[in-house]
Design a protein around this motif. Structure first.
Motif, PDB file in Angstrom:
ATOM      1  N   ARG A  80       0.476  -1.313  -0.538  1.00  0.00           N
ATOM      2  CA  ARG A  80       0.000   0.504  -0.118  1.00  0.00           C
ATOM      3  C   ARG A  80       0.623   0.951   0.092  1.00  0.00           C
ATOM      4  O   ARG A  80       0.648   2.019  -1.026  1.00  0.00           O
ATOM      5  CB  ARG A  80      -1.053  -0.129   1.165  1.00  0.00           C
ATOM      6  N   ARG A  81       1.770   1.154   0.524  1.00  0.00           N
ATOM      7  CA  ARG A  81       2.664   2.601   1.007  1.00  0.00           C
ATOM      8  C   ARG A  81       3.000   2.752  -1.115  1.00  0.00           C
ATOM      9  O   ARG A  81       4.097   3.817  -1.051  1.00  0.00           O
ATOM     10  CB  ARG A  81       4.700   2.102   1.818  1.00  0.00           C
ATOM     11  N   ARG A  82       3.662   1.415  -0.944  1.00  0.00           N
ATOM     12  CA  ARG A  82       4.659   1.983  -2.845  1.00  0.00           C
ATOM     13  C   ARG A  82       3.165   2.243  -3.417  1.00  0.00           C
ATOM     14  O   ARG A  82       3.710   3.084  -4.353  1.00  0.00           O
ATOM     15  CB  ARG A  82       4.557   0.719  -3.244  1.00  0.00           C
ATOM     16  N   ILE A  83       2.075   1.496  -3.621  1.00  0.00           N
ATOM     17  CA  ILE A  83       1.002   2.565  -4.669  1.00  0.00           C
ATOM     18  C   ILE A  83       0.690   3.943  -3.997  1.00  0.00           C
ATOM     19  O   ILE A  83       0.663   5.058  -4.544  1.00  0.00           O
ATOM     20  CB  ILE A  83      -0.595   1.934  -4.279  1.00  0.00           C
ATOM     21  N   LEU A  84       0.556   4.025  -2.780  1.00  0.00           N
ATOM     22  CA  LEU A  84       0.653   5.936  -2.201  1.00  0.00           C
ATOM     23  C   LEU A  84       1.902   6.450  -2.824  1.00  0.00           C
ATOM     24  O   LEU A  84       1.765   8.015  -3.294  1.00  0.00           O
ATOM     25  CB  LEU A  84       0.662   6.299  -0.860  1.00  0.00           C
ATOM     26  N   ASP A  85       2.844   6.026  -2.177  1.00  0.00           N
ATOM     27  CA  ASP A  85       4.417   6.721  -3.189  1.00  0.00           C
ATOM     28  C   ASP A  85       4.088   7.162  -4.147  1.00  0.00           C
ATOM     29  O   ASP A  85       4.229   8.630  -5.290  1.00  0.00           O
ATOM     30  CB  ASP A  85       5.035   6.371  -2.650  1.00  0.00           C
ATOM     31  N   LEU A 113       2.939  10.759  -9.260  1.00  0.00           N
ATOM     32  CA  LEU A 113       2.526  10.807 -10.694  1.00  0.00           C
ATOM     33  C   LEU A 113       1.492  12.513  -9.759  1.00  0.00           C
ATOM     34  O   LEU A 113       1.541  13.274 -11.041  1.00  0.00           O
ATOM     35  CB  LEU A 113       1.600   9.704 -10.838  1.00  0.00           C
ATOM     36  N   ALA A 114       0.891  12.404  -9.347  1.00  0.00           N
ATOM     37  CA  ALA A 114      -0.181  13.896  -8.635  1.00  0.00           C
ATOM     38  C   ALA A 114       0.745  15.151  -8.869  1.00  0.00           C
ATOM     39  O   ALA A 114       0.582  16.234  -9.540  1.00  0.00           O
ATOM     40  CB  ALA A 114      -0.789  13.336  -7.513  1.00  0.00           C
ATOM     41  N   ALA A 115       1.688  14.644  -8.122  1.00  0.00           N
ATOM     42  CA  ALA A 115       2.728  16.177  -8.199  1.00  0.00           C
ATOM     43  C   ALA A 115       3.184  16.289  -9.409  1.00  0.00           C
ATOM     44  O   ALA A 115       3.548  17.990  -9.372  1.00  0.00           O
ATOM     45  CB  ALA A 115       3.550  15.975  -6.821  1.00  0.00           C
ATOM     46  N   ALA A 149      -2.985  12.897 -14.328  1.00  0.00           N
ATOM     47  CA  ALA A 149      -1.671  12.095 -14.987  1.00  0.00           C
ATOM     48  C   ALA A 149      -1.321  11.074 -13.666  1.00  0.00           C
ATOM     49  O   ALA A 149      -0.727  10.104 -14.573  1.00  0.00           O
ATOM     50  CB  ALA A 149      -0.444  13.101 -14.614  1.00  0.00           C
ATOM     51  N   VAL A 150      -2.780  10.519 -13.275  1.00  0.00           N
ATOM     52  CA  VAL A 150      -2.511   9.260 -12.207  1.00  0.00           C
ATOM     53  C   VAL A 150      -3.203   8.468 -12.722  1.00  0.00           C
ATOM     54  O   VAL A 150      -4.873   8.470 -12.966  1.00  0.00           O
ATOM     55  CB  VAL A 150      -3.127   9.896 -11.078  1.00  0.00           C
ATOM     56  N   PRO A 162       0.762  21.984  -5.681  1.00  0.00           N
ATOM     57  CA  PRO A 162       0.240  22.076  -6.005  1.00  0.00           C
ATOM     58  C   PRO A 162      -1.222  21.539  -7.024  1.00  0.00           C
ATOM     59  O   PRO A 162      -1.835  21.140  -6.862  1.00  0.00           O
ATOM     60  CB  PRO A 162       0.048  23.649  -6.833  1.00  0.00           C
ATOM     61  N   ARG A 163       0.307  20.399  -7.315  1.00  0.00           N
ATOM     62  CA  ARG A 163      -0.728  20.043  -8.876  1.00  0.00           C
ATOM     63  C   ARG A 163      -0.991  18.808  -7.801  1.00  0.00           C
ATOM     64  O   ARG A 163      -2.583  18.651  -8.419  1.00  0.00           O
ATOM     65  CB  ARG A 163       0.059  19.249  -9.862  1.00  0.00           C
ATOM     66  N   LEU A 164      -0.512  18.596  -7.090  1.00  0.00           N
ATOM     67  CA  LEU A 164      -0.456  17.415  -5.769  1.00  0.00           C
ATOM     68  C   LEU A 164      -2.258  17.630  -5.647  1.00  0.00           C
ATOM     69  O   LEU A 164      -2.860  17.097  -5.166  1.00  0.00           O
ATOM     70  CB  LEU A 164       0.050  16.938  -4.504  1.00  0.00           C
TER      71      LEU A 164
END
Length: 226
Positions: free
Chosen positions: A23-28, A33-35, A41-42, A113-115
């Motif tokens: 789960r940590r890898r997925i969130l990272d 990608l969002a940032a 982009a996600v 801001p993109r995140l």
């Protein structure tokens, strides 16, 4: 084969150490990608590839991109809470403490801001399938705000309505700033006004909490003074 159009269910919890690491890898991966590219982009397949999990596994953890980005928001809130506990505030007034807390968070969103835009869009797009995830965001935010105020336990029930107003104003000000419908100064002023509600026990007939302390790390107060 799982697709992004499948009907979303509730997000699955991560119970074991291996599941938590996955789960940590997925969130990272989603955060990165969002940032870099914002909400669009996600893409779920790219998140799966980057985090080295099967696409079907990703969907078991997060049934849609909205669920995933709300998970990122929850993660960011937990990190903020941890930082606040490691670096406690020194202000004595509850409204001042609340304002400093929200300005710390706002500066983080200014840096990414993109995140911030991606997380807020996910929160706005969330449907009934993500209601538990949205409730957790609200719970985490309320917990952060209450901890920031350092109010006596007996005063908390009488201030919860004011805390909710601050929370709603915070989200609205952030979204308005991200969308270009409010300046940074206007967003800060709106947040300060809401914090005054808490400082005054629900009244708004006295000065802003930021009028009674030093600016946040060199930032101007909402009235434009240093």
């Amino acid at each position: 084969m799982a697709t992004e159009q499948q009907v979303p269910q509730a997000s699955a919890p991560a119970r074991t150490a291996r599941q938590r690491a996955r789960r940590r890898r997925i969130l990272d991966a989603a955060t990165t990608l969002a940032a870099s590219g914002g909400f669009d982009a996600v893409q779920m397949r790219e998140v799966a590839d980057t985090s080295q999990v099967a696409l079907g596994t990703l969907y078991r953890y997060f049934p849609s991109k909205v669920h995933l980005l709300i998970g990122v928001l929850q993660d960011q809130l937990r990190q903020l809470h941890s930082t606040l506990r490691e670096r406690p505030l020194t202000e004595r007034d509850p409204g001042d403490r609340l304002y400093r807390t929200l300005m710390r968070a706002f500066r983080a969103h200014q840096r990414e801001p993109r995140l911030a835009e991606a997380m807020m869009r996910a929160l706005l797009f969330a449907d009934r399938s993500a209601r538990e995830e949205v409730r957790e965001v609200s719970r985490l935010t309320t917990e952060i705000l209450l901890d920031a105020t350092a109010l006596p336990v007996e005063e908390v029930p009488g201030r919860l309505s004011a805390v909710r107003v601050v929370q709603h104003t915070w989200h609205s000000a952030l979204i308005s700033w991200l969308s270009g419908n409010a300046t940074l100064e206007e967003a800060h002023t709106d947040i300060a006004t809401a914090c005054r509600l808490l400082a005054d026990g629900g009244r708004t007939d006295s000065g802003s909490p930021v009028d009674r302390g030093s600016p946040v790390d060199g930032e101007q107060r909402p009235d434009g003074t240093g």
